[in-house]
Design a protein around this motif. Structure first.
Motif, mmCIF file in Angstrom:
data_model
loop_
_atom_site.group_PDB
_atom_site.id
_atom_site.type_symbol
_atom_site.label_atom_id
_atom_site.label_comp_id
_atom_site.label_asym_id
_atom_site.label_seq_id
_atom_site.Cartn_x
_atom_site.Cartn_y
_atom_site.Cartn_z
ATOM 1 N N ASP A 29 0.840 -1.190 0.000
ATOM 2 C CA ASP A 29 0.000 0.000 0.000
ATOM 3 C C ASP A 29 0.879 1.245 0.000
ATOM 4 N N GLU A 30 0.560 2.209 -0.851
ATOM 5 C CA GLU A 30 1.424 3.377 -1.022
ATOM 6 C C GLU A 30 1.490 4.234 0.243
ATOM 7 N N LEU A 31 0.370 4.389 0.949
ATOM 8 C CA LEU A 31 0.328 5.285 2.105
ATOM 9 C C LEU A 31 0.961 4.665 3.338
ATOM 10 N N THR A 32 0.615 3.421 3.644
ATOM 11 C CA THR A 32 1.026 2.814 4.915
ATOM 12 C C THR A 32 2.239 1.913 4.802
ATOM 13 N N GLY A 33 2.555 1.435 3.596
ATOM 14 C CA GLY A 33 3.654 0.495 3.441
ATOM 15 C C GLY A 33 3.290 -0.932 3.775
ATOM 16 N N VAL B 99 -12.022 12.348 12.719
ATOM 17 C CA VAL B 99 -10.667 12.905 12.610
ATOM 18 C C VAL B 99 -10.505 13.604 11.265
ATOM 19 N N ASN B 100 -10.950 12.949 10.193
ATOM 20 C CA ASN B 100 -10.882 13.576 8.864
ATOM 21 C C ASN B 100 -11.725 14.833 8.804
ATOM 22 N N ASP B 101 -12.934 14.762 9.405
ATOM 23 C CA ASP B 101 -13.835 15.912 9.331
ATOM 24 C C ASP B 101 -13.292 17.107 10.102
ATOM 25 N N ARG B 102 -12.663 16.863 11.248
ATOM 26 C CA ARG B 102 -12.221 17.970 12.094
ATOM 27 C C ARG B 102 -10.832 18.480 11.732
ATOM 28 N N TYR B 103 -9.909 17.563 11.457
ATOM 29 C CA TYR B 103 -8.510 17.963 11.257
ATOM 30 C C TYR B 103 -8.051 17.894 9.797
ATOM 31 N N GLY B 104 -8.841 17.287 8.934
ATOM 32 C CA GLY B 104 -8.469 17.220 7.527
ATOM 33 C C GLY B 104 -7.840 15.885 7.145
ATOM 34 N N HIS B 105 -7.716 15.705 5.833
ATOM 35 C CA HIS B 105 -7.220 14.418 5.327
ATOM 36 C C HIS B 105 -5.740 14.196 5.645
ATOM 37 N N GLN B 106 -4.968 15.256 5.788
ATOM 38 C CA GLN B 106 -3.557 15.065 6.157
ATOM 39 C C GLN B 106 -3.455 14.413 7.531
ATOM 40 N N ALA B 107 -4.311 14.862 8.477
ATOM 41 C CA ALA B 107 -4.327 14.227 9.791
ATOM 42 C C ALA B 107 -4.795 12.785 9.676
ATOM 43 N N GLY B 108 -5.794 12.531 8.805
ATOM 44 C CA GLY B 108 -6.246 11.163 8.602
ATOM 45 C C GLY B 108 -5.143 10.262 8.088
ATOM 46 N N ASP B 109 -4.314 10.778 7.184
ATOM 47 C CA ASP B 109 -3.185 9.983 6.681
ATOM 48 C C ASP B 109 -2.201 9.655 7.806
ATOM 49 N N PRO C 223 -2.955 7.661 22.411
ATOM 50 C CA PRO C 223 -3.168 8.905 21.650
ATOM 51 C C PRO C 223 -2.225 9.009 20.451
ATOM 52 N N ILE C 224 -2.694 9.719 19.446
ATOM 53 C CA ILE C 224 -1.925 9.925 18.215
ATOM 54 C C ILE C 224 -1.841 11.429 17.962
ATOM 55 N N ASP C 225 -0.624 11.934 17.792
ATOM 56 C CA ASP C 225 -0.419 13.350 17.486
ATOM 57 C C ASP C 225 -0.608 13.573 15.993
ATOM 58 N N VAL C 226 -1.481 14.515 15.667
ATOM 59 C CA VAL C 226 -1.744 14.863 14.275
ATOM 60 C C VAL C 226 -1.600 16.369 14.134
ATOM 61 N N PRO C 227 -1.438 16.869 12.909
ATOM 62 C CA PRO C 227 -1.390 18.328 12.724
ATOM 63 C C PRO C 227 -2.652 18.988 13.258
ATOM 64 N N GLY C 228 -2.492 19.799 14.273
ATOM 65 C CA GLY C 228 -3.639 20.491 14.846
ATOM 66 C C GLY C 228 -4.096 19.973 16.187
ATOM 67 N N GLY C 229 -3.568 18.833 16.642
ATOM 68 C CA GLY C 229 -4.004 18.337 17.944
ATOM 69 C C GLY C 229 -3.628 16.888 18.162
#
Length: 477
Positions: free
Chosen positions: A324-328, A367-377, A426-432
């Motif tokens: 898989d390209e995103l997760t390896g 998570v996608n709705d609040r922080y965006g798809h970059q955080a979801g990735d 917990p997982i640190d994502v851009p924005g929180g």
């Protein structure tokens, strides 16, 4: 001394170079013979002073590269002072192999070291392009020698003198090709590289003019050489000069020359030798063996580079086909192949037990709705890493798509509880920082099972867990 920033305009340098070149050329032509040597020596010192000032002011940052060039310039100035009649008396261009010729060859060797140091940095981003450019330059040197230099050498030429002059032409041609190639890729440094290209062209032209005018006036030879010194000095004054030794990433879309052109260039020297053999009107040229000894290692190096690049591309394609390209993690197709292989091994009694776990993330959509798809990735990549850690080295982990994962465990202790615990951290994502859960359904393979039935039971168990209102837990089918 203050130096302009890289964004400063370059036109003052261009205008100053033109004015100084016209002044020097005119003054030299009108000066008395005894003053010409002093003018020439002063001009040879201009790039030395310029380079040292630029180094002292911190404008040129790669000290070793530029100091090697300064040392070469020092040798040239020393030769001019010790043998002031080298150009006026036409010793330059006679290929006599004298002490002066050896000193000048040593100076050019230092320039080669300096240039190689700068080119080496660019070679990391464009190694194949530089090799191709050097090959084109070396192949162009053959016709230059055979048509414009070799036939006009006088009786004073010696084998050593011709070898030194030929090596000078070959090296300058190769360096010129490399500088042109770097100018194509390193767009920010095109100003100083353009001056360096002009320096190499003037030096090559000077070798040719010195031979052609060996029985005439030496003024042209001296003027061309002084212009080469001045353009060299100008390359260090330009605001973008530091970029020569500080290459950036290679720009996309830069192509290599077609192999047909490269093959045609490599045929130049053998064609010259063939013409000489057919005409049989003189001794065979030394260009063919010397140029071949230099060209062959470069061709072998280019082929080796192509082989390495092809092997790397094949490894990349193989990895992309299975992962898989995103997760390896293994992709859907390859994890399916892994399940089939494990089922066949179970049927042959090579494995004692197979457990298949399907994992669907809970709380991923918010998570996608609040922080965006970059955080979801970021969440998906972190989940993939935690699944691989929890499952261990002997399990196969894949991504089916979206936020669905699969773990193939062949024997060993159950890992579903460990997976659930890890995923709740917990997982640190851009924005929180976010927390997610997981619904895990597992199924153990039975005799006569196939992949579809095993996945269907694990999938039913996972949805049974997801339907419960309590905290997601493991279900077994």
């Amino acid at each position: 001394m203050g130096w302009p920033r890289a964004t400063a305009p370059a036109w003052p340098v261009h205008a100053g170079l033109v004015a100084l070149s016209v002044t020097v050329a005119t003054t030299y032509a009108l000066a008395e013979p005894h003053l010409r040597n002093a003018i020439f020596a002063l001009v040879t010192a201009v790039p030395i002073v310029t380079f040292l000032l630029a180094l002292g002011a911190g404008h040129l940052t790669d000290r070793k590269t530029w100091l090697a060039g300064v040392a070469g310039l020092g040798f040239l100035t020393l030769g001019t002072v010790m043998w002031p009649d080298w150009i006026p008396d036409h010793h330059f261009g006679s290929a006599e192999g004298s002490t002066t010729d050896l000193l000048m060859a040593s100076a050019h060797l230092l320039f080669l070291v300096s240039t190689a140091s700068a080119l080496r940095r660019h070679g990391h981003t464009d190694p194949g392009g530089l090799i191709d450019a050097a090959l084109f330059g070396l192949c162009a040197a053959g016709p230059l020698w055979e048509w414009l230099i070799g036939p006009y050498l006088g009786p004073a030429a010696t084998d050593l003198g011709m070898a030194l002059l030929l090596s000078d032409v070959l090296v300058l041609s190769a360096v010129l090709g490399c500088l042109i190639r770097i100018g194509i890729t390193a767009r920010g440094a095109r100003g100083p590289l353009g001056y360096l290209v002009l320096t190499a062209i003037l030096t090559l032209a000077n070798d040719i003019v010195a031979v052609l005018t060996v029985h005439g006036s030496s003024v042209w030879t001296a003027q061309i050489m002084m212009l080469a010194y001045l353009t060299l000095a100008a390359s260090a004054v330009l605001p973008t000069a530091p970029l020569i030794t500080e290459p950036g990433p290679a720009p996309a879309g830069v192509r290599h020359p077609p192999l047909g052109w490269l093959g045609a260039a490599l045929c130049a020297n053998p064609l010259i030798a063939a013409v000489q053999a057919i005409r049989a009107d003189g001794p065979a040229s030394v260009v063919l063996p010397v140029a071949t000894m230099i060209v062959v290692p470069l061709v072998v190096l280019r082929l080796r580079l192509l082989s390495v690049q092809r092997a790397a591309a094949e490894r990349t394609l193989a990895h992309q086909a299975h992962h898989d390209e995103l997760t390896g993690l293994y992709n859907r197709r390859h994890i399916g192949t892994k399940i089939d292989e494990a089922m066949h091994a179970l049927d042959r009694d090579e494995l004692a037990e197979i457990t298949l776990m399907l994992c669907d993330l809970d709380g991923f959509k918010p998570v996608n709705d609040r922080y965006g798809h970059q955080a979801g990735d970021v969440v998906l990549q972190t989940v993939a890493q935690r699944l691989s850690t929890a499952a261990g080295p002997h399990a196969a982990v894949g991504r089916l798509g979206g936020d669905e994962f699969v773990i193939l465990q062949c024997g060993g202790e159950p890992v579903a509880g460990r997976i659930t615990a890890l995923l709740r951290e917990p997982i640190d994502v851009p924005g929180g920082t976010v927390r997610i859960g997981a619904s895990i359904g597992s199924a153990t393979a039975r005799p006569g099972d196939d992949r579809e039935s095993l996945i269907a039971r694990a999938d039913a168990a996972m949805y049974a867990v997801k339907a419960r209102p309590a905290t997601p837990a493991r279900a077994v089918a």
